[in-house]
Design a protein around this motif. Structure first.
Motif, PDB file in Angstrom:
ATOM      1  N   LEU A  11       0.838  -1.217   0.000  1.00  0.00           N
ATOM      2  CA  LEU A  11       0.000   0.000   0.000  1.00  0.00           C
ATOM      3  C   LEU A  11       0.865   1.258   0.000  1.00  0.00           C
ATOM      4  O   LEU A  11       1.954   1.267   0.583  1.00  0.00           O
ATOM      5  CB  LEU A  11      -0.853   0.044   1.269  1.00  0.00           C
ATOM      6  N   GLY A  15      -2.377   4.793   2.080  1.00  0.00           N
ATOM      7  CA  GLY A  15      -3.278   3.649   2.018  1.00  0.00           C
ATOM      8  C   GLY A  15      -4.302   3.692   0.905  1.00  0.00           C
ATOM      9  O   GLY A  15      -5.156   2.827   0.819  1.00  0.00           O
ATOM     10  N   ILE A  43      -4.269  -5.397   5.829  1.00  0.00           N
ATOM     11  CA  ILE A  43      -5.012  -4.156   5.644  1.00  0.00           C
ATOM     12  C   ILE A  43      -4.781  -3.365   6.936  1.00  0.00           C
ATOM     13  O   ILE A  43      -5.328  -3.699   7.987  1.00  0.00           O
ATOM     14  CB  ILE A  43      -6.530  -4.415   5.435  1.00  0.00           C
ATOM     15  N   CYS A  48      -6.380   2.842   7.036  1.00  0.00           N
ATOM     16  CA  CYS A  48      -7.764   2.744   6.568  1.00  0.00           C
ATOM     17  C   CYS A  48      -8.775   3.522   7.411  1.00  0.00           C
ATOM     18  O   CYS A  48      -9.897   3.747   6.965  1.00  0.00           O
ATOM     19  CB  CYS A  48      -8.184   1.284   6.517  1.00  0.00           C
ATOM     20  N   PHE A  57     -10.662   2.690   1.857  1.00  0.00           N
ATOM     21  CA  PHE A  57     -10.172   1.394   1.399  1.00  0.00           C
ATOM     22  C   PHE A  57      -9.819   1.403  -0.081  1.00  0.00           C
ATOM     23  O   PHE A  57      -9.827   0.361  -0.727  1.00  0.00           O
ATOM     24  CB  PHE A  57     -11.218   0.309   1.681  1.00  0.00           C
ATOM     25  N   ALA A  60      -7.033  -1.023  -1.025  1.00  0.00           N
ATOM     26  CA  ALA A  60      -7.489  -2.415  -0.965  1.00  0.00           C
ATOM     27  C   ALA A  60      -8.400  -2.731  -2.148  1.00  0.00           C
ATOM     28  O   ALA A  60      -8.319  -3.822  -2.731  1.00  0.00           O
ATOM     29  CB  ALA A  60      -8.205  -2.676   0.356  1.00  0.00           C
ATOM     30  N   ALA A  76      -7.768 -11.220   3.087  1.00  0.00           N
ATOM     31  CA  ALA A  76      -7.488  -9.933   3.726  1.00  0.00           C
ATOM     32  C   ALA A  76      -7.373 -10.123   5.235  1.00  0.00           C
ATOM     33  O   ALA A  76      -8.228 -10.748   5.851  1.00  0.00           O
ATOM     34  CB  ALA A  76      -8.588  -8.931   3.403  1.00  0.00           C
ATOM     35  N   MET A  78      -7.165  -7.969   8.616  1.00  0.00           N
ATOM     36  CA  MET A  78      -7.271  -6.651   9.239  1.00  0.00           C
ATOM     37  C   MET A  78      -6.212  -6.577  10.336  1.00  0.00           C
ATOM     38  O   MET A  78      -6.270  -7.318  11.315  1.00  0.00           O
ATOM     39  CB  MET A  78      -8.674  -6.434   9.810  1.00  0.00           C
TER      40      MET A  78
END
Length: 113
Positions: A11, A15, A43, A48, A57, A60, A76, A78
């Protein structure tokens, strides 16, 4: 099925986009030819949700679009922890500042004696 972990710095610093989109596309294409089914990607919470209940996002979503174009899947994760801050780390994604302020004000952060 085989899944591989994406590098931590996939990222951008905010982000909201892929850091190295063309390079990532080449890497994922090669991995697909080698037989992987998909990737696992962190992520980062600090990227985010920069402010309480304000979510972004876009990075993502861009990854999802890239993976879909290559017929690859995403696992994914978190990640509710900081990334970086150690010797040799190439990126630093801290916890959201607003979260740390609340934790500090309530004495919730770990302190060694």
């Amino acid at each position: 099925p085989i899944y591989v972990m994406l590098q931590l710095d996939w990222l951008s610093d905010d982000g909201q986009s892929l850091r190295y989109k063309e390079q990532l596309h080449r890497q994922l294409s090669a991995a697909k030819r080698a037989g992987i089914k998909g990737v696992m990607a962190d992520i980062w919470w600090g990227l985010c949700e920069p402010r309480p209940q304000e979510y972004g996002f876009q990075g993502a979503k861009e990854l999802c679009d890239l993976l879909k174009s290559l017929d690859l899947e995403l696992q994914a994760v978190m990640s509710f922890h900081q990334c970086g801050g150690n010797v040799g780390d190439t990126v630093n994604f801290p916890l959201p500042a607003w979260c740390l302020e609340v934790a500090k004000s309530k004495g919730l952060l770990y302190k060694s004696k």
